[in-house]
Scaffold this motif. Sequence first.
Motif, PDB file in Angstrom:
ATOM      1  N   ALA A 190      85.253 214.197 -30.177  1.00  0.00           N
ATOM      2  CA  ALA A 190      84.130 214.091 -29.247  1.00  0.00           C
ATOM      3  C   ALA A 190      84.455 214.773 -27.921  1.00  0.00           C
ATOM      4  CB  ALA A 190      83.773 212.621 -29.015  1.00  0.00           C
ATOM      5  N   VAL A 191      85.671 214.604 -27.435  1.00  0.00           N
ATOM      6  CA  VAL A 191      86.071 215.274 -26.195  1.00  0.00           C
ATOM      7  C   VAL A 191      86.109 216.782 -26.399  1.00  0.00           C
ATOM      8  CG1 VAL A 191      87.970 215.583 -24.548  1.00  0.00           C
ATOM      9  CG2 VAL A 191      87.286 213.296 -25.234  1.00  0.00           C
ATOM     10  N   ALA A 192      86.588 217.248 -27.539  1.00  0.00           N
ATOM     11  CA  ALA A 192      86.595 218.683 -27.822  1.00  0.00           C
ATOM     12  C   ALA A 192      85.173 219.229 -27.825  1.00  0.00           C
ATOM     13  CB  ALA A 192      87.272 218.959 -29.163  1.00  0.00           C
ATOM     14  N   ALA A 193      84.243 218.507 -28.441  1.00  0.00           N
ATOM     15  CA  ALA A 193      82.848 218.942 -28.459  1.00  0.00           C
ATOM     16  C   ALA A 193      82.254 218.918 -27.051  1.00  0.00           C
ATOM     17  CB  ALA A 193      82.032 218.056 -29.392  1.00  0.00           C
ATOM     18  N   ALA A 194      82.585 217.902 -26.269  1.00  0.00           N
ATOM     19  CA  ALA A 194      82.086 217.819 -24.892  1.00  0.00           C
ATOM     20  C   ALA A 194      82.638 218.958 -24.042  1.00  0.00           C
ATOM     21  CB  ALA A 194      82.459 216.466 -24.280  1.00  0.00           C
ATOM     22  N   LYS A 195      83.923 219.280 -24.228  1.00  0.00           N
ATOM     23  CA  LYS A 195      84.511 220.398 -23.477  1.00  0.00           C
ATOM     24  C   LYS A 195      83.874 221.720 -23.886  1.00  0.00           C
ATOM     25  CE  LYS A 195      88.471 219.698 -21.549  1.00  0.00           C
ATOM     26  NZ  LYS A 195      88.578 219.772 -20.102  1.00  0.00           N
ATOM     27  N   ALA A 196      83.600 221.902 -25.181  1.00  0.00           N
ATOM     28  CA  ALA A 196      82.952 223.136 -25.640  1.00  0.00           C
ATOM     29  C   ALA A 196      81.531 223.229 -25.092  1.00  0.00           C
ATOM     30  CB  ALA A 196      82.947 223.192 -27.162  1.00  0.00           C
ATOM     31  N   ALA A 199      75.144 215.660 -22.946  1.00  0.00           N
ATOM     32  CA  ALA A 199      76.026 214.848 -23.793  1.00  0.00           C
ATOM     33  C   ALA A 199      76.016 215.460 -25.184  1.00  0.00           C
ATOM     34  CB  ALA A 199      75.564 213.401 -23.844  1.00  0.00           C
ATOM     35  N   VAL A 200      76.959 215.051 -25.992  1.00  0.00           N
ATOM     36  CA  VAL A 200      77.101 215.570 -27.345  1.00  0.00           C
ATOM     37  C   VAL A 200      77.348 214.397 -28.288  1.00  0.00           C
ATOM     38  CG1 VAL A 200      79.576 215.970 -27.138  1.00  0.00           C
ATOM     39  CG2 VAL A 200      78.252 217.376 -28.675  1.00  0.00           C
ATOM     40  N   SER A 201      76.879 214.538 -29.537  1.00  0.00           N
ATOM     41  CA  SER A 201      77.121 213.516 -30.552  1.00  0.00           C
ATOM     42  C   SER A 201      77.963 214.102 -31.676  1.00  0.00           C
ATOM     43  CB  SER A 201      75.802 213.029 -31.166  1.00  0.00           C
ATOM     44  OG  SER A 201      75.115 212.184 -30.290  1.00  0.00           O
ATOM     45  N   VAL A 202      78.934 213.331 -32.105  1.00  0.00           N
ATOM     46  CA  VAL A 202      79.772 213.668 -33.248  1.00  0.00           C
ATOM     47  C   VAL A 202      79.502 212.601 -34.298  1.00  0.00           C
ATOM     48  CG1 VAL A 202      82.140 213.907 -34.048  1.00  0.00           C
ATOM     49  CG2 VAL A 202      81.508 214.734 -31.789  1.00  0.00           C
ATOM     50  N   VAL A 203      79.188 213.019 -35.515  1.00  0.00           N
ATOM     51  CA  VAL A 203      78.879 212.081 -36.594  1.00  0.00           C
ATOM     52  C   VAL A 203      80.071 212.003 -37.537  1.00  0.00           C
ATOM     53  CG1 VAL A 203      77.341 211.598 -38.529  1.00  0.00           C
ATOM     54  CG2 VAL A 203      76.419 212.556 -36.424  1.00  0.00           C
ATOM     55  N   THR A 204      80.453 210.785 -37.884  1.00  0.00           N
ATOM     56  CA  THR A 204      81.579 210.580 -38.781  1.00  0.00           C
ATOM     57  C   THR A 204      81.192 209.526 -39.826  1.00  0.00           C
ATOM     58  OG1 THR A 204      83.921 209.996 -38.912  1.00  0.00           O
ATOM     59  CG2 THR A 204      82.644 208.869 -37.237  1.00  0.00           C
ATOM     60  N   PRO A 205      81.645 209.665 -41.063  1.00  0.00           N
ATOM     61  CA  PRO A 205      81.274 208.699 -42.097  1.00  0.00           C
ATOM     62  C   PRO A 205      82.159 207.456 -42.130  1.00  0.00           C
ATOM     63  CG  PRO A 205      82.540 210.459 -43.075  1.00  0.00           C
ATOM     64  CD  PRO A 205      82.354 210.814 -41.627  1.00  0.00           C
ATOM     65  N   GLY A 206      83.213 207.418 -41.348  1.00  0.00           N
ATOM     66  CA  GLY A 206      84.177 206.321 -41.422  1.00  0.00           C
ATOM     67  C   GLY A 206      83.641 205.001 -40.912  1.00  0.00           C
TER      68      GLY A 206
END
Length: 154
Positions: free
Chosen positions: A70-76, A48-55
């Motif tokens: 998040a999907v782009a990071a998971a695909k990469a 799995a992958v985590s994407v951090v966002t300040p929003g």
Amino acid sequence: MPPPEFRSNLGASLDRHPRVARPAESDAFLRGKDAHGRAAKVHTGPLAVSVVTPGRPPEQGVWEPQSVRAVAAAKALSWREEMPVECAYVEYSRHGVVRKLDVTTRRKAAYRRALRAAQSLDGPPPRLHDDAKCGACDYREECGVETRTLRSLL
């Protein structure tokens, strides 16, 4: 956000998603077939992958732009590890909220639409005509700033 509310949100998120606190890899550069960039965290078992966002997080789920990232990071990550990645996490860091999202067909389709839109761009958009841009300016007669595009200069 007041500190007690932040701590409460973070504690609840970590109770639901304990693996987010102990990633296998942090600040990972992922290069996929179509996208590349930095992911905040990479988790193993299952991948799995985590994407951090300040929003600010929505009431439920995640915002579409964060879902696409998040999907782009998971695909990469999937491309790098040569294994499917079925889920990703979006961490709203300023609010102490972590949301898990499944990499579904609908989310993959939104990612492909964003990818096609990015690939269809042919450089920056053209500039406005000088008249529309400078017409309201009090200094238009003495300014001297060129507002032509790079394309027009070549």
